[in-house]
Design an enzyme around this catalytic site. Structure first.
Site, mmCIF file in Angstrom:
data_model
loop_
_atom_site.group_PDB
_atom_site.id
_atom_site.type_symbol
_atom_site.label_atom_id
_atom_site.label_comp_id
_atom_site.label_asym_id
_atom_site.label_seq_id
_atom_site.Cartn_x
_atom_site.Cartn_y
_atom_site.Cartn_z
ATOM 1 C CG HIS A 72 3.703 10.649 -3.643
ATOM 2 N ND1 HIS A 72 3.999 9.692 -2.715
ATOM 3 C CD2 HIS A 72 3.499 11.790 -2.941
ATOM 4 C CE1 HIS A 72 3.978 10.215 -1.501
ATOM 5 N NE2 HIS A 72 3.663 11.494 -1.612
ATOM 6 C CE1 TYR A 200 3.970 0.851 -2.910
ATOM 7 C CE2 TYR A 200 2.616 -0.873 -1.951
ATOM 8 C CZ TYR A 200 2.733 0.314 -2.631
ATOM 9 O OH TYR A 200 1.593 0.971 -3.048
ATOM 10 N N PRO A 292 -4.460 -4.968 -1.458
ATOM 11 C CG PRO A 292 -4.305 -4.216 0.742
ATOM 12 C CD PRO A 292 -4.722 -5.392 -0.069
ATOM 13 C CE LYS A 296 -2.912 -0.070 -10.348
ATOM 14 N NZ LYS A 296 -2.577 1.283 -9.903
ATOM 15 C CE1 TYR A 384 1.909 1.691 -6.370
ATOM 16 C CE2 TYR A 384 2.234 4.019 -6.852
ATOM 17 C CZ TYR A 384 1.999 2.992 -5.944
ATOM 18 O OH TYR A 384 1.850 3.285 -4.612
#
Ligand code: RFL
Ligand code: PHB
Length: 389
Positions: A72, A200, A292, A296, A384
């Site tokens: 991704h 998100y 979450p 991580k 990220y």
């Protein structure tokens, strides 16, 4: 039985560490309370950083991950109206791999026999002894018989609730903790994902996450009060809520289907410091927990294992005791930054019970700032994909 290292817990941290030590000829044994099927039945993480992928490559256990994992290049934040795409590849030159923790664990489990990594499943009453000495031991019960392992080092990879951290005498460490007033209700279903990248969403009704395991298997989450019961959430109710929170564009692409797993996970930030006491080292969730939201947890477990394996190899191969002494500081430097990122993304994307219009306006202003600032997007992206080791 005598080994050099006794590892407690056969989750991803314990199995990764066991394989890395075995590859260097270090004798170790892994003790796991559950059965193999139980361990493989747990649905957890889905997003792997380079550090985690790199350890699987180093072990030569990356073939299935390379074939089936989805690279991704970006992810999306949604504010109820629009999608803000964070192009992590363009901003950092790196990507993440979508490949389930269950599959990582399966790949590690299947290699144990061939590589001579001994794992005792269904080990009950695991207890640590003499961790302040250089001759610690671990006892456990298997098939009704108590057994004892003598070793030089113990590594606690037994998750948040395991016995390792609790074996450290009180006063020998500090607990930093924040418990969140909501949990994540997760649903797994064999339907195509609604979007090719993760979303998100911070909607006025609450948080939602659209994720996946493959092109045909979706993983979704919504936040719910911690008091909520999973029985009160029929599949239809979850799909309805997801469609509202993810916004109209994603809603159009949601394919509904029966859940194959549905559960509520509480959210917590937690660090125990230091991550070593005497002959005991802690790795992964045994030493720290992140909510979450930043994906991580598993990746931090992998970076701990990277540092712990390095320290143990230097200790056993080169008699370098400083390596063990330095483990905690090295690991914690990365842990704290991931704690900060996970906490701040959780704060940005969830509604807290005390939040009023001002807090909501702050969240919207921050999302708007992120949407318009390459600097803000770069900061998000580099966290990220994972900070350097
Ligand atoms: P684990 O996986 O909990 O493994 C610990 C093992 O120790 C065993 N054990 C014992 N063994 C012997 N004796 C005892 N008394 C024992 N007590 C416990 C347990 O049975 C178990 O097998 O810890 P580990 O290896 O440190 O790995 C950590 C990760 O599992 C965890 O951080 C992640 O799953 C967190 N997480 C995520 N992490 C990511 O990096 N990316 C993600 O996308 C992501 N998504 C998630 C997540 C965790 C979630 N939940 C369920 C909290 C999504 C969710 C919903
Ligand atoms: C998941 O797919 O389970 C997942 C993905 C991203 C997260 C957390 C969980 O931040």
């Amino acid at each position: 039985m005598i080994v050099q290292v006794c590892i407690i817990g056969a989750g991803p941290a314990g199995l990764l560490l066991g394989h890395l030590l075995r590859a260097e000829g270090i004798e170790c044994l892994v003790l796991e309370r559950q059965s193999p099927d139980y361990v493989l039945g747990r649905i957890r993480a889905g997003v792997l950083e380079e550090v985690t992928v790199g350890l699987m490559e180093r072990l030569g256990l990356d073939a299935r991950m390379k074939a089936e994992g989805l690279p991704h290049d970006g992810f999306n934040l949604a504010d109820g109206e629009r999608l803000i795409r964070i192009d992590v590849k363009e901003l950092t030159g790196k990507d993440v791999t979508v490949y389930g923790q269950t599959e990582v664990t399966r790949d590690l489990m299947e290699a144990c026999e061939e590589r001579g990594l001994q794992v005792v499943y269904d080990a009950g009453d695991v207890a640590l002894h003499d961790i302040e000495s250089d001759r610690p031991s671990v006892t456990f019960v298997k098939d009704g018989i108590e057994q004892r392992i003598d070793c030089r080092m113990i590594v606690g990879c037994d998750g948040f609730h395991g016995p390792s951290r609790k074996a450290i005498p009180s006063g020998m460490g500090t607990e930093y903790e924040r418990v969140y007033p909501f949990g994540w209700l997760g649903i797994l279903a064999d339907v195509p994902p609604c979007n090719h990248e993760l979303i998100y969403a911070n909607h006025a009704r609450g948080f939602a996450l659209a994720s996946m395991r493959s092109d045909t298997r979706s993983r979704y989450y919504i936040d719910v009060p911690v008091t909520e019961k999973v029985e009160d959430w029929s599949d239809e109710r979850v799909w309805d809520e997801l469609a509202l929170r993810l916004g109209p564009d994603a809603a159009l692409n949601i394919t509904r289907g029966p859940s194959i797993e549905k559960s509520i996970a509480p959210l917590r930030s937690f660090v125990f410091a230091p991550m070593r006491h005497g002959s005991l080292m802690l790795c992964g969730d045994a030493g720290h927990i992140v909510p979450p939201t930043g994906a991580k947890g598993l990746n931090l477990a992998a970076s701990d294992v990277h540092y712990a394996a390095d320290a143990l190899i230097r200790f056993f191969k080169r008699d370098d005791a400083d390596a063990i002494a330095g483990y905690s500081d090295t690991a914690l430097a990365r842990v704290w930054k991931a704690e900060r990122f996970s906490w701040s993304l959780t704060r940005l994307m969830h509604r807290f019970p005390d939040d009023g219009p001002f807090e909501r306006a702050m969240q919207m202003a921050e999302l708007d700032y992120i949407a318009g600032s390459r600097a803000a997007q770069t900061s998000l992206a580099e966290n990220y994909v994972g900070l350097p080791l």
